[in-house]
Design a protein around this motif. Structure first.
Motif, PDB file in Angstrom:
ATOM      1  N   SER A  46      -3.500  -2.449  -4.152  1.00  0.00           N
ATOM      2  CA  SER A  46      -2.822  -3.082  -3.020  1.00  0.00           C
ATOM      3  C   SER A  46      -3.461  -4.421  -2.676  1.00  0.00           C
ATOM      4  O   SER A  46      -2.766  -5.407  -2.394  1.00  0.00           O
ATOM      5  CB  SER A  46      -2.839  -2.171  -1.797  1.00  0.00           C
ATOM      6  OG  SER A  46      -2.136  -0.991  -2.057  1.00  0.00           O
ATOM      7  N   THR A  80      -5.516   3.084  -4.913  1.00  0.00           N
ATOM      8  CA  THR A  80      -4.418   2.528  -4.122  1.00  0.00           C
ATOM      9  C   THR A  80      -4.877   1.290  -3.356  1.00  0.00           C
ATOM     10  O   THR A  80      -4.176   0.273  -3.310  1.00  0.00           O
ATOM     11  CB  THR A  80      -3.883   3.593  -3.136  1.00  0.00           C
ATOM     12  OG1 THR A  80      -3.459   4.725  -3.874  1.00  0.00           O
ATOM     13  CG2 THR A  80      -2.719   3.061  -2.332  1.00  0.00           C
ATOM     14  N   ASP A 128       0.352   6.721  -7.126  1.00  0.00           N
ATOM     15  CA  ASP A 128      -0.909   7.449  -7.304  1.00  0.00           C
ATOM     16  C   ASP A 128      -1.514   7.733  -5.929  1.00  0.00           C
ATOM     17  O   ASP A 128      -1.527   6.866  -5.069  1.00  0.00           O
ATOM     18  CB  ASP A 128      -1.872   6.597  -8.138  1.00  0.00           C
ATOM     19  CG  ASP A 128      -3.038   7.407  -8.665  1.00  0.00           C
ATOM     20  OD1 ASP A 128      -3.367   8.450  -8.061  1.00  0.00           O
ATOM     21  OD2 ASP A 128      -3.624   6.996  -9.685  1.00  0.00           O
ATOM     22  N   HIS A 129      -2.044   8.934  -5.743  1.00  0.00           N
ATOM     23  CA  HIS A 129      -2.565   9.326  -4.428  1.00  0.00           C
ATOM     24  C   HIS A 129      -4.071   9.129  -4.283  1.00  0.00           C
ATOM     25  O   HIS A 129      -4.628   9.468  -3.248  1.00  0.00           O
ATOM     26  CB  HIS A 129      -2.200  10.791  -4.133  1.00  0.00           C
ATOM     27  CG  HIS A 129      -0.737  10.973  -3.904  1.00  0.00           C
ATOM     28  ND1 HIS A 129      -0.104  10.540  -2.767  1.00  0.00           N
ATOM     29  CD2 HIS A 129       0.230  11.532  -4.677  1.00  0.00           C
ATOM     30  CE1 HIS A 129       1.172  10.821  -2.834  1.00  0.00           C
ATOM     31  NE2 HIS A 129       1.416  11.416  -3.988  1.00  0.00           N
ATOM     32  N   ARG A 130      -4.746   8.564  -5.289  1.00  0.00           N
ATOM     33  CA  ARG A 130      -6.174   8.280  -5.150  1.00  0.00           C
ATOM     34  C   ARG A 130      -6.341   7.070  -4.244  1.00  0.00           C
ATOM     35  O   ARG A 130      -5.843   5.982  -4.539  1.00  0.00           O
ATOM     36  CB  ARG A 130      -6.801   8.021  -6.511  1.00  0.00           C
ATOM     37  CG  ARG A 130      -6.848   9.290  -7.366  1.00  0.00           C
ATOM     38  CD  ARG A 130      -7.434   9.004  -8.696  1.00  0.00           C
ATOM     39  NE  ARG A 130      -6.394   8.307  -9.475  1.00  0.00           N
ATOM     40  CZ  ARG A 130      -6.504   7.995 -10.760  1.00  0.00           C
ATOM     41  NH1 ARG A 130      -7.604   8.262 -11.409  1.00  0.00           N
ATOM     42  NH2 ARG A 130      -5.528   7.396 -11.383  1.00  0.00           N
ATOM     43  N   LYS A 131      -7.030   7.267  -3.138  1.00  0.00           N
ATOM     44  CA  LYS A 131      -7.123   6.219  -2.106  1.00  0.00           C
ATOM     45  C   LYS A 131      -7.863   4.990  -2.602  1.00  0.00           C
ATOM     46  O   LYS A 131      -7.467   3.860  -2.298  1.00  0.00           O
ATOM     47  CB  LYS A 131      -7.794   6.773  -0.850  1.00  0.00           C
ATOM     48  CG  LYS A 131      -6.923   7.762  -0.115  1.00  0.00           C
ATOM     49  CD  LYS A 131      -7.568   8.234   1.146  1.00  0.00           C
ATOM     50  CE  LYS A 131      -6.639   9.241   1.808  1.00  0.00           C
ATOM     51  NZ  LYS A 131      -7.192   9.792   3.008  1.00  0.00           N
ATOM     52  N   VAL A 179       2.429   1.567  -3.520  1.00  0.00           N
ATOM     53  CA  VAL A 179       1.456   1.993  -4.540  1.00  0.00           C
ATOM     54  C   VAL A 179       1.051   3.442  -4.324  1.00  0.00           C
ATOM     55  O   VAL A 179       0.800   4.179  -5.285  1.00  0.00           O
ATOM     56  CB  VAL A 179       0.229   1.053  -4.549  1.00  0.00           C
ATOM     57  CG1 VAL A 179      -0.869   1.563  -5.468  1.00  0.00           C
ATOM     58  CG2 VAL A 179       0.642  -0.341  -4.954  1.00  0.00           C
ATOM     59  N   ARG A 180       1.020   3.868  -3.080  1.00  0.00           N
ATOM     60  CA  ARG A 180       0.666   5.256  -2.771  1.00  0.00           C
ATOM     61  C   ARG A 180       1.676   6.251  -3.336  1.00  0.00           C
ATOM     62  O   ARG A 180       1.341   7.400  -3.618  1.00  0.00           O
ATOM     63  CB  ARG A 180       0.549   5.429  -1.254  1.00  0.00           C
ATOM     64  CG  ARG A 180      -0.422   6.528  -0.883  1.00  0.00           C
ATOM     65  CD  ARG A 180      -0.650   6.568   0.588  1.00  0.00           C
ATOM     66  NE  ARG A 180       0.076   7.743   1.064  1.00  0.00           N
ATOM     67  CZ  ARG A 180       0.465   7.942   2.287  1.00  0.00           C
ATOM     68  NH1 ARG A 180       0.221   7.052   3.196  1.00  0.00           N
ATOM     69  NH2 ARG A 180       1.093   9.030   2.624  1.00  0.00           N
ATOM     70  N   THR A 181       2.926   5.823  -3.532  1.00  0.00           N
ATOM     71  CA  THR A 181       3.927   6.710  -4.130  1.00  0.00           C
ATOM     72  C   THR A 181       3.667   6.914  -5.618  1.00  0.00           C
ATOM     73  O   THR A 181       4.123   7.894  -6.197  1.00  0.00           O
ATOM     74  CB  THR A 181       5.353   6.158  -3.946  1.00  0.00           C
ATOM     75  OG1 THR A 181       5.463   4.918  -4.623  1.00  0.00           O
ATOM     76  CG2 THR A 181       5.696   6.011  -2.486  1.00  0.00           C
ATOM     77  N   TRP A 237       0.826  -1.199   0.000  1.00  0.00           N
ATOM     78  CA  TRP A 237       0.000   0.000   0.000  1.00  0.00           C
ATOM     79  C   TRP A 237       0.869   1.260   0.000  1.00  0.00           C
ATOM     80  O   TRP A 237       0.615   2.209  -0.746  1.00  0.00           O
ATOM     81  CB  TRP A 237      -0.933  -0.018   1.208  1.00  0.00           C
ATOM     82  CG  TRP A 237      -1.885   1.134   1.247  1.00  0.00           C
ATOM     83  CD1 TRP A 237      -2.983   1.317   0.459  1.00  0.00           C
ATOM     84  CD2 TRP A 237      -1.800   2.257   2.107  1.00  0.00           C
ATOM     85  NE1 TRP A 237      -3.596   2.490   0.787  1.00  0.00           N
ATOM     86  CE2 TRP A 237      -2.897   3.092   1.799  1.00  0.00           C
ATOM     87  CE3 TRP A 237      -0.932   2.639   3.109  1.00  0.00           C
ATOM     88  CZ2 TRP A 237      -3.120   4.290   2.458  1.00  0.00           C
ATOM     89  CZ3 TRP A 237      -1.153   3.827   3.771  1.00  0.00           C
ATOM     90  CH2 TRP A 237      -2.243   4.646   3.438  1.00  0.00           C
TER      91      TRP A 237
END
Length: 161
Positions: free
Chosen positions: A36, A32, A26-29, A22-24, A19
């Motif tokens: 993940s 992500t 794209d910042h769409r929760k 992947v957050r690095t 997680w």
């Protein structure tokens, strides 16, 4: 598959790591989270789990079995804990040991007489699995008055050519 606490903790750690990675990207929760969830089992079973198996020395353990001892000498280390914890051969006579375990692989060294001793029988147990294991497990039976009085284990370092 049985869900055990260790598995749940490890898969949770892998999920958090995936997680964060992947957050690095794209910042769409919601995206992500979906990516993940999809990548966690793949990362766990194809990356994390193999690495654990390489760097730990876990191996199967078996009860002592005379047939397995004779037919698969390279897997004798699997029976070692059972032999030691139950002191299986203590007070057994040489003849019965020879029948059950077979002829000793080599005789032990007696410091007092500076020669091989007929009262120290050594058996090769094979190599425990592991990436960095180059030591061969051995079992020594020490006899006194034709009966086993002591069981000793030790490791021999082997050079592979």
């Amino acid at each position: 598959m049985i869900l055990r606490p260790t598995f749940i903790i490890l898969i949770s750690i892998v999920f958090i790591l995936v997680w964060l990675f992947v957050r690095t990207i794209d910042h769409r929760k919601w995206l992500t989270l979906l990516v993940s969830l999809a990548l966690t089992p793949i990362a766990y079973f194809y990356v994390f789990y193999p690495l654990i198996n390489i760097f730990t020395s876990y191996h199967h353990e078996k009860y002592f079995d005379e047939n397995s001892w004779k037919e698969q000498p390279e897997l004798r280390y699997e029976m070692l804990n059972h032999i030691l914890s139950n002191q299986l051969f203590v007070n057994s006579e040489k003849d019965s040991i020879k029948t059950v375990l077979g002829k000793a692989d080599w005789l032990g060294w007696d410091e007092a007489t500076n020669s091989k001793s007929e009262n120290k029988w050594n058996y090769n147990l094979g190599f425990k699995p592991g990436a960095f294991n180059d030591k061969q497990e051995c079992l020594e039976l020490i006899f006194k008055n034709n009966k086993v009085t002591q069981l000793k284990t030790y490791q021999l370092e082997k050079d592979f050519e």
